[in-house]
Design a protein around this motif. Structure first.
Motif, PDB file in Angstrom:
ATOM      1  N   GLY A  69       0.821  -1.209   0.000  1.00  0.00           N
ATOM      2  CA  GLY A  69       0.000   0.000   0.000  1.00  0.00           C
ATOM      3  C   GLY A  69       0.855   1.260   0.000  1.00  0.00           C
ATOM      4  O   GLY A  69       0.346   2.353   0.218  1.00  0.00           O
ATOM      5  N   ASN A  70       2.179   1.103  -0.231  1.00  0.00           N
ATOM      6  CA  ASN A  70       3.109   2.238  -0.181  1.00  0.00           C
ATOM      7  C   ASN A  70       3.123   3.063  -1.456  1.00  0.00           C
ATOM      8  O   ASN A  70       3.853   4.036  -1.532  1.00  0.00           O
ATOM      9  N   MET A  71       2.364   2.678  -2.428  1.00  0.00           N
ATOM     10  CA  MET A  71       2.336   3.414  -3.686  1.00  0.00           C
ATOM     11  C   MET A  71       1.041   4.218  -3.732  1.00  0.00           C
ATOM     12  O   MET A  71      -0.035   3.690  -3.461  1.00  0.00           O
ATOM     13  N   SER A  72       1.167   5.478  -4.067  1.00  0.00           N
ATOM     14  CA  SER A  72      -0.030   6.313  -4.140  1.00  0.00           C
ATOM     15  C   SER A  72      -0.829   5.981  -5.399  1.00  0.00           C
ATOM     16  O   SER A  72      -0.306   5.358  -6.338  1.00  0.00           O
ATOM     17  N   GLN A  73      -2.059   6.413  -5.408  1.00  0.00           N
ATOM     18  CA  GLN A  73      -2.892   6.213  -6.588  1.00  0.00           C
ATOM     19  C   GLN A  73      -2.267   6.931  -7.788  1.00  0.00           C
ATOM     20  O   GLN A  73      -2.289   6.420  -8.905  1.00  0.00           O
ATOM     21  N   ASN A  74      -1.671   8.091  -7.545  1.00  0.00           N
ATOM     22  CA  ASN A  74      -1.035   8.830  -8.637  1.00  0.00           C
ATOM     23  C   ASN A  74       0.156   8.068  -9.213  1.00  0.00           C
ATOM     24  O   ASN A  74       0.346   8.033 -10.427  1.00  0.00           O
ATOM     25  N   GLN A  75       0.953   7.441  -8.355  1.00  0.00           N
ATOM     26  CA  GLN A  75       2.080   6.649  -8.841  1.00  0.00           C
ATOM     27  C   GLN A  75       1.588   5.450  -9.640  1.00  0.00           C
ATOM     28  O   GLN A  75       2.159   5.093 -10.663  1.00  0.00           O
TER      29      GLN A  75
END
Length: 123
Positions: A58-64
């Motif tokens: 869950g360490n990746m943002s939706q934007n990434q």
């Protein structure tokens, strides 16, 4: 609007990368379009790693995720080119290239996604 721009930028980079792969690896002497197959397999591996990592941590943002998975991988891989190249192989009666290209692309593409999801566990 920012999210659409991220997909646009990622897709642009992915499309340029796919174009270069085609330029480098597809040639008239090889009936099989290796550049398209390679971009589809690598893109499948990459999206498996990206989405597996996202699901695990869950360490990746939706934007990434939009930039990398939707944008870059979406632009880098190409089902439409794959389908057209298969059409050309069939049209030219080159069934000996059509069959391995189609089967290898599908098998390697699916396998690459599964491998990417597995590898994401180690990141």
């Amino acid at each position: 609007m920012k999210q659409a721009l991220l997909v646009f930028v990622g897709g642009g980079f992915g499309s340029v990368a796919r174009y270069l792969f085609g330029k480098w690896f597809n040639n008239i002497e090889n009936a099989i379009p290796y550049g398209t197959m390679l971009s589809n397999v690598l893109g499948s591996l990459l999206i498996g790693i990206i989405l597996g990592y996202l699901g695990k941590t869950g360490n990746m943002s939706q934007n990434q995720s939009l930039l990398l998975a939707t944008g870059f991988c979406g632009g880098f891989t190409t089902f439409s080119t794959f389908a057209y190249e298969n059409h050309l192989l069939i049209k030219n009666g080159d069934y000996f290239s059509f069959l391995p290209y189609t089967l290898l692309s599908l098998i390697l593409g699916f396998s690459a996604v599964f491998l990417g999801l597995h590898l994401s566990k180690f990141i």
